[in-house]
Write a protein that holds these residues in place. Structure first.
Motif: not given
Ligand code: KG4
Ligand code: ZN
Length: 340
Positions: A109-130
């Protein structure tokens, strides 16, 4: 787990490769220049461009990630909401790939992907849900403006949304009235940096109403009437900057005030913001300041992952798959008008 993700819901053709929460590549081909001529996205042109660009973009994403299709464990794609035929182009290509590889097809779901995108870090690019925590989340882009209560991972409900135009649409349409090219949001942001936000007083729609909804059509109309009476104003460079800063302030004031108010009312300690309009400098600055004043943590999606991109689709697909959620049948219907 290694997967390729595809995003074609509007006017960006994007493909990304994600492995175990890390973004190995995120290729975005923007159609902005094509639609600018028409002052907005033309759905049929968007579909044609997706069909033209999808394979080169997907190949580039795999090449940059040094991953071959044989190494893929799954294929993910945006299944809605978005422009129906644009979605179909990406979704059906992804389904065909998943089918040929005999791997799961993950619809996101497109909106759900936006919703969780603040938990994506950039350096290096990765998700951090900790650090993940319950939040009140603002999703603001060209097609949607949503305030969402996130209770826990994958449990959320929409508190409010726009009754008419989305925030990004308001940026784009008021910018067009001032003679700026589509999409006007980034240009208004740039010009407003040297403008006076108090030069003109535009309405703050629904600011004081006791709900979590928004409405931006009236603000656009107010700018239109003002410019009809004062057509020469945007011709002067400093006046144009002042107009941009004033219109931007009206949009941002409402977004910030209603988001922080909802977080306080609901006792949430964290506020997040995502979507293309989350790139806006005034919104980022003002939301961070208002959160600090209210004792709330503020988490903004990085600009790179705010506008439409396949990395956010891949990150969410992988996370949901690991949680035992997420596969859609290869013949599943897309639902272009899905609400969150
Ligand atoms: O999330 P997005 O790429 O696509 C949709 O899902 O709609 O958002 C695009 C929207 C456009 O309306 C664009 O003008 C707006 O985001 N936008 C901005 C800025 N950057 C992009 N609006 C204001 N300030 C910006 N810096
Ligand atoms: Zn979007």
């Amino acid at each position: 787990m290694t997967l390729v993700a595809i995003e074609t819901s509007c006017d960006e053709t994007s493909a990304a490769v994600v492995r175990d929460g890390c973004i190995l590549s995120n290729v975005i081909s923007s159609q902005t220049a094509i639609h600018a001529e028409y002052g907005g996205v033309v759905p049929e042109l968007a579909t044609r461009e997706h069909l033209r660009n999808l394979m080169p973009v997907a190949r580039q994403a795999l090449r940059e990630a040094h991953v071959t299709v044989a190494e893929l464990d799954a294929v993910a794609a945006t299944r809605g909401p978005g422009l129906p035929n644009a979605l179909l182009a990406g979704l059906k290509a992804a389904e065909a790939l998943a089918f040929s590889l005999r791997k799961p097809m993950l619809g996101v779901h497109h909106h759900e992907a936006h919703l969780y995108s603040p938990w994506i870090l950039t350096d290096p690019p990765r998700a951090d849900f900790t650090q993940f925590e319950a939040s009140v989340s603002l999703i603001v882009s060209g097609g949607h403006t949503l305030l969402v209560l996130v209770e826990e991972m994958f449990r959320h409900r929409v508190l409010g949304s726009t009754l008419d135009d989305a925030a990004g649409e308001c940026f784009d349409k008021t910018g067009k009235l001032m003679g700026l090219a589509y999409p006007a949001g980034p240009e208004i942001d740039r010009l407003a940096a040297a403008g006076n936000p108090k030069a003109y007083s535009f309405p703050r729609p629904m600011l004081n109403e006791a709900n979590d909804d928004f409405s931006f059509a009236g603000l656009k109309t107010s700018v239109r009437y003002f410019l009809e009476k004062n057509p020469a104003l945007p011709d002067d460079p400093q006046t144009l900057r002042d107009l941009c800063a004033s219109a931007q302030a009206a949009i941002v004031d409402v977004l910030v005030a209603k988001t922080v108010r909802a977080a306080r009312r609901l006792g949430r300690r964290c506020v997040t913001a995502s979507g293309g309009v989350a790139c806006n400098s005034a919104l980022r600055r003002q939301l961070a300041a208002a959160c600090q004043e209210a004792g709330l943590r503020c988490r903004l999606s990085d600009r790179k992952f705010s506008t439409d991109n396949a990395a956010m689709i891949g990150i969410l697909a992988e996370r949901k798959w690991m949680a035992g959620l997420g596969e859609i049948a290869v013949d599943a219907e897309i639902e272009p008008s899905w609400a969150l």
